[in-house]
Design a protein around this motif. Structure first.
Motif, mmCIF file in Angstrom:
data_model
loop_
_atom_site.group_PDB
_atom_site.id
_atom_site.type_symbol
_atom_site.label_atom_id
_atom_site.label_comp_id
_atom_site.label_asym_id
_atom_site.label_seq_id
_atom_site.Cartn_x
_atom_site.Cartn_y
_atom_site.Cartn_z
ATOM 1 N N ALA A 154 -5.823 -12.802 -18.165
ATOM 2 C CA ALA A 154 -5.451 -13.629 -16.954
ATOM 3 C C ALA A 154 -5.162 -12.429 -15.649
ATOM 4 O O ALA A 154 -4.541 -13.163 -14.402
ATOM 5 N N ILE A 155 -4.197 -11.118 -16.102
ATOM 6 C CA ILE A 155 -3.395 -11.023 -15.599
ATOM 7 C C ILE A 155 -4.302 -9.824 -14.629
ATOM 8 O O ILE A 155 -4.494 -9.027 -13.754
ATOM 9 N N ALA A 156 -5.614 -9.149 -15.450
ATOM 10 C CA ALA A 156 -6.475 -8.587 -15.263
ATOM 11 C C ALA A 156 -7.217 -9.269 -13.888
ATOM 12 O O ALA A 156 -7.953 -8.487 -13.068
ATOM 13 N N LEU A 157 -7.766 -10.533 -14.301
ATOM 14 C CA LEU A 157 -8.152 -10.895 -13.140
ATOM 15 C C LEU A 157 -7.002 -11.120 -11.760
ATOM 16 O O LEU A 157 -7.798 -10.472 -10.219
ATOM 17 N N ARG A 158 -6.284 -11.512 -11.868
ATOM 18 C CA ARG A 158 -5.240 -11.668 -10.858
ATOM 19 C C ARG A 158 -5.444 -10.049 -9.712
ATOM 20 O O ARG A 158 -5.245 -10.401 -8.815
ATOM 21 N N LEU A 159 -5.292 -8.793 -11.242
ATOM 22 C CA LEU A 159 -5.047 -7.947 -10.280
ATOM 23 C C LEU A 159 -6.133 -7.307 -9.414
ATOM 24 O O LEU A 159 -6.183 -6.717 -8.501
ATOM 25 N N ARG A 160 -7.435 -8.188 -10.246
ATOM 26 C CA ARG A 160 -8.668 -8.154 -9.190
ATOM 27 C C ARG A 160 -8.827 -8.358 -7.933
ATOM 28 O O ARG A 160 -9.158 -8.051 -7.309
ATOM 29 N N GLN A 161 -7.944 -9.826 -7.595
ATOM 30 C CA GLN A 161 -8.417 -10.479 -6.729
ATOM 31 C C GLN A 161 -7.691 -9.903 -5.597
ATOM 32 O O GLN A 161 -7.675 -9.755 -4.324
ATOM 33 N N LYS A 162 -5.879 -9.277 -6.056
ATOM 34 C CA LYS A 162 -4.861 -9.073 -5.096
ATOM 35 C C LYS A 162 -5.907 -8.116 -4.859
ATOM 36 O O LYS A 162 -5.665 -7.526 -3.667
ATOM 37 N N LEU A 163 -6.603 -7.086 -5.330
ATOM 38 C CA LEU A 163 -6.823 -5.439 -5.119
ATOM 39 C C LEU A 163 -7.951 -5.416 -3.888
ATOM 40 O O LEU A 163 -8.739 -4.896 -2.923
ATOM 41 N N ASN A 164 -8.606 -6.926 -4.219
ATOM 42 C CA ASN A 164 -9.787 -7.153 -3.226
ATOM 43 C C ASN A 164 -9.857 -8.235 -2.014
ATOM 44 O O ASN A 164 -10.890 -8.070 -1.176
ATOM 45 N N SER A 165 -8.050 -8.229 -1.917
ATOM 46 C CA SER A 165 -8.171 -9.708 -0.953
ATOM 47 C C SER A 165 -7.999 -8.178 0.650
ATOM 48 O O SER A 165 -7.003 -7.495 0.389
ATOM 49 N N PRO A 166 -7.720 -9.362 1.411
ATOM 50 C CA PRO A 166 -8.097 -8.300 2.575
ATOM 51 C C PRO A 166 -6.850 -7.357 3.463
ATOM 52 O O PRO A 166 -6.783 -6.207 3.584
ATOM 53 N N SER A 167 -4.960 -8.411 2.867
ATOM 54 C CA SER A 167 -3.653 -7.839 3.107
ATOM 55 C C SER A 167 -4.348 -5.834 1.989
ATOM 56 O O SER A 167 -2.890 -5.821 2.229
ATOM 57 N N THR A 168 -4.356 -6.017 1.109
ATOM 58 C CA THR A 168 -4.103 -5.254 -0.141
ATOM 59 C C THR A 168 -5.579 -3.744 0.225
ATOM 60 O O THR A 168 -4.226 -2.831 0.111
ATOM 61 N N ARG A 169 -5.990 -3.989 0.953
ATOM 62 C CA ARG A 169 -7.559 -3.022 1.091
ATOM 63 C C ARG A 169 -6.801 -1.986 1.842
ATOM 64 O O ARG A 169 -6.296 -2.723 3.150
#
Ligand code: ADP
Length: 169
Positions: A154-169
């Motif tokens: 679940a943490i790996a998933l959240r990390l991927r989502q976070k890194l794909n979110s426009p605010s992080t990229r």
């Protein structure tokens, strides 16, 4: 009076190493207060709220469940002050290698000078977790690597989502 230990860290994000330490400390103490350090100068990848939620979820999934009661708090001051405010007998830290040891011994000395009687309590990293550091997990994820050996799914998933979110990229 329950015997409480304070476990401070960044938990950005929580890893198998952190969870192992919490599970093991659960056999030694009645209550663990996990303190998420919120440093003004240090920008975390995950917000305080996200880190609290991730820790809560993953601690809830630990099997066997920790014997101790586990609470999660955020703090932005000194770990010794937060530890005392929660009635802790000591500050728990994990030791992975010699550089952790040098850093932690120095920190223990400073904390001991500021808060006599508050113990520093070290647990060695489990041999299978010695290499895991949240900083590297974030870097590997940023470069598209597989982080499944280091963090729960679940943490790996959240990390991927976070890194794909426009605010992080
Ligand atoms: P990191 O050092 O991975 O960025 P934190 O700052 O959140 O993580 O670390 C909080 C505490 O957890 C520190 O005492 C650290 O030594 C310990 N810790 C971190 N990773 C591990 C691990 N893989 N095994 C045991 N302890 C760990």
């Amino acid at each position: 009076m329950p015997r409480t230990v304070f476990y401070p860290g960044s938990f950005d994000p929580v890893t198998f190493g952190h969870l192992d330490l919490i599970g093991r400390a659960g056999h030694l103490f009645d209550r663990i207060v996990v303190g998420i350090g919120v440093h003004h100068g240090k920008k975390a990848l995950f917000s305080d709220e996200e880190r609290v939620a991730m820790l809560r979820e993953e601690i809830g999934k630990l099997n066997p469940a920790p014997l101790a009661r586990v609470e999660i708090v955020t703090f932005d001051g000194l770990a010794v002050d937060c530890a005392r405010a929660h009635g802790a007998v000591g500050i728990l830290r994990g030791l992975r290698d010699a550089s952790d040891f040098d850093y932690e011994m120095q920190m223990a000395g400073m904390n001991g000078a500021m808060a006599p009687g508050l113990e520093s309590i070290f647990l060695p990293a489990a041999s299978g977790n010695r290499h895991i550091a949240a900083t590297f997990v974030r870097q590997i994820a940023q470069m598209g690597g597989d982080i499944s050996p280091f963090v729960p799914e679940a943490i790996a998933l959240r990390l991927r989502q976070k890194l794909n979110s426009p605010s992080t990229r």
